[in-house]
Design a protein around this motif. Structure first.
Motif, mmCIF file in Angstrom:
data_model
loop_
_atom_site.group_PDB
_atom_site.id
_atom_site.type_symbol
_atom_site.label_atom_id
_atom_site.label_comp_id
_atom_site.label_asym_id
_atom_site.label_seq_id
_atom_site.Cartn_x
_atom_site.Cartn_y
_atom_site.Cartn_z
ATOM 1 N N PRO A 125 0.763 -1.056 0.170
ATOM 2 C CA PRO A 125 -0.113 0.018 0.107
ATOM 3 C C PRO A 125 0.918 1.378 0.055
ATOM 4 O O PRO A 125 2.012 1.241 0.512
ATOM 5 N N ASP A 126 0.415 2.324 -0.592
ATOM 6 C CA ASP A 126 1.119 3.592 -0.855
ATOM 7 C C ASP A 126 1.652 4.115 0.634
ATOM 8 O O ASP A 126 2.712 4.765 0.709
ATOM 9 N N LYS A 127 0.739 3.985 1.591
ATOM 10 C CA LYS A 127 1.053 4.749 2.997
ATOM 11 C C LYS A 127 1.782 3.629 3.662
ATOM 12 O O LYS A 127 1.722 2.500 3.512
ATOM 13 N N GLY A 128 2.656 4.387 4.891
ATOM 14 C CA GLY A 128 3.451 3.339 5.754
ATOM 15 C C GLY A 128 4.783 2.593 5.128
ATOM 16 O O GLY A 128 5.123 3.237 4.172
ATOM 17 N N LEU A 129 5.264 1.812 5.863
ATOM 18 C CA LEU A 129 6.613 1.316 5.551
ATOM 19 C C LEU A 129 6.729 0.520 4.354
ATOM 20 O O LEU A 129 5.940 -0.057 3.914
ATOM 21 N N LEU A 130 7.806 0.912 3.650
ATOM 22 C CA LEU A 130 8.073 0.555 2.182
ATOM 23 C C LEU A 130 6.820 0.868 1.186
ATOM 24 O O LEU A 130 6.408 -0.123 0.402
ATOM 25 N N GLY A 131 6.176 1.845 1.605
ATOM 26 C CA GLY A 131 4.819 2.258 0.753
ATOM 27 C C GLY A 131 5.119 2.300 -0.652
ATOM 28 O O GLY A 131 6.096 2.981 -1.085
ATOM 29 N N GLY A 132 4.305 1.572 -1.360
ATOM 30 C CA GLY A 132 4.285 1.633 -2.812
ATOM 31 C C GLY A 132 5.567 0.946 -3.548
ATOM 32 O O GLY A 132 5.825 0.895 -4.663
ATOM 33 N N MET A 133 6.201 -0.102 -2.619
ATOM 34 C CA MET A 133 7.074 -0.773 -3.070
ATOM 35 C C MET A 133 6.762 -2.337 -3.156
ATOM 36 O O MET A 133 5.856 -2.796 -2.749
ATOM 37 N N LEU A 134 7.552 -3.121 -4.120
ATOM 38 C CA LEU A 134 7.162 -4.279 -4.324
ATOM 39 C C LEU A 134 7.951 -5.307 -3.179
ATOM 40 O O LEU A 134 8.990 -4.762 -2.666
#
Length: 315
Positions: free
Chosen positions: A222-231
């Motif tokens: 998910p875009d928000k939070g830890l490592l947001g938006g990452m694979l």
DNA sequence: AAGCCGTGGTT
DNA sequence: TAACCAAGGCT
């Protein structure tokens, strides 16, 4: 005057990040996206993948938002501190740095280096972050009208090399005459800061599923939070205590007998990795199969988990 | 407005 | 080796 796109990109990359770590990423970004308009037109996943490994991934998400906002206005960066600060991912430091370096504006550039140099020159004993306003005022007083960009970079370079945090090289410092902290022999102790709380340990489980054709099951976080938006590898929440086990797909999971350890800004993580081979027609509950996984597109903790899981799958 | 947010190098 | 540290911003 240097290209505002290059100045902005480098300053964002340099937020809380060392020059040595930034250089290869800056080279890769400017080679792949030579202008802000081209960066604005890039796919989100491509930019996030190119940023993978550099950390603080909200910077990459905001980088794209900012590039697209600038592209909307003709691909020209605003030249004033206030207009720059209104863009995503550009705060007080970056706005001042870009205004000074790329546009020659007098702007008070305050980063950790400047704060440290000011605290030492004036022997400020007030601990951080309480001292921030006073240190900013001191920086304001010293900022020149001419060549503000060169001045800012000079003070930051001084802080990064000679006036370093742990063991300042006061003996070769160009400001040794006027440094109050050096006169008192306390330069290395400034700026004072309160002790930081210990990092808790969180536990987690991630799952590496390999399909018959070799594709691996990954998910975009998910875009928000830890490592947001990452694979990353799918799995449950990372918590203190017993982590939840939520396999993303039905399979005969086996535990890899090697824990992945990784430390984030505010906690240590111990990760258990589960692996399984799944049928060609298996349908995941979460994530999707990726044919040619490039480990470089994953954040570091996920690279570690992937390596451990693949070792087990192929040995 | 204090907590959240990565990583790799150094001590 | 565990802790500290880096050219911060967002919420």
């Amino acid at each position: 005057m240097p290209d505002p796109y290059h100045v902005w990109l480098s300053e964002v990359m340099l937020q809380q990040t060392t020059v040595a770590a930034v250089i290869p990423y800056f080279e890769a970004f400017t080679r792949r996206w030579p202008t802000v308009a081209e960066l604005a037109a890039a796919e989100d996943a491509d930019v996030m993948g190119a940023w993978a490994g550099l950390g603080y991934y909200a910077r990459a998400r905001n980088l794209l938002k900012c590039a697209r906002a600038v592209a909307e206005t003709g691909g020209v960066f605003p030249g004033t501190e206030a207009d720059l600060a209104a863009l995503p991912g550009i705060g007080p430091y970056t706005a001042a740095a870009v205004a000074a370096i790329a546009f020659g504006r007098r702007a008070v550039v305050v980063d950790g280096n400047v704060e440290r140099v000011m605290a030492r020159i004036h022997n400020v004993q007030v601990p951080m972050p309480d001292a921030k306003p006073a240190l900013r005022d001191l920086a304001e007083t010293l900022t020149p009208d001419t060549r503000p960009g060169d001045y800012a970079q000079a003070v930051m370079d001084l802080g990064a090399t000679i006036c370093s945090p742990r063991s300042p090289a006061c003996g070769i410092c160009p400001w040794m005459e006027g440094c109050a902290a050096r006169a008192e022999g306390v330069a290395a102790e400034l700026p004072r800061k309160r002790p930081k709380p210990a990092k808790p340990v969180r536990q987690g489980v991630v799952y590496l599923a390999r399909r018959a054709d070799g594709a691996l099951l990954l998910e975009t976080r998910p875009d928000k939070g830890l490592l947001g938006g990452m694979l990353g590898l799918p799995g449950g929440a990372w918590v203190e205590g017993v982590p939840e086990e939520v396999p993303p797909i039905s399979a005969a999971w086996r535990d890899v007998d090697e824990e992945v350890r990784h430390t984030f800004t505010h906690f240590h993580l111990v990760l258990r990795v589960m692996v399984a081979d799944v049928a060609a027609d298996a349908v995941p509950a979460r994530g999707g199969f990726v044919a040619n996984v490039a480990p470089a597109d994953l954040p570091t903790v996920m690279r570690k988990a992937l390596r451990v899981g693949l070792d087990r799958l192929f040995n």
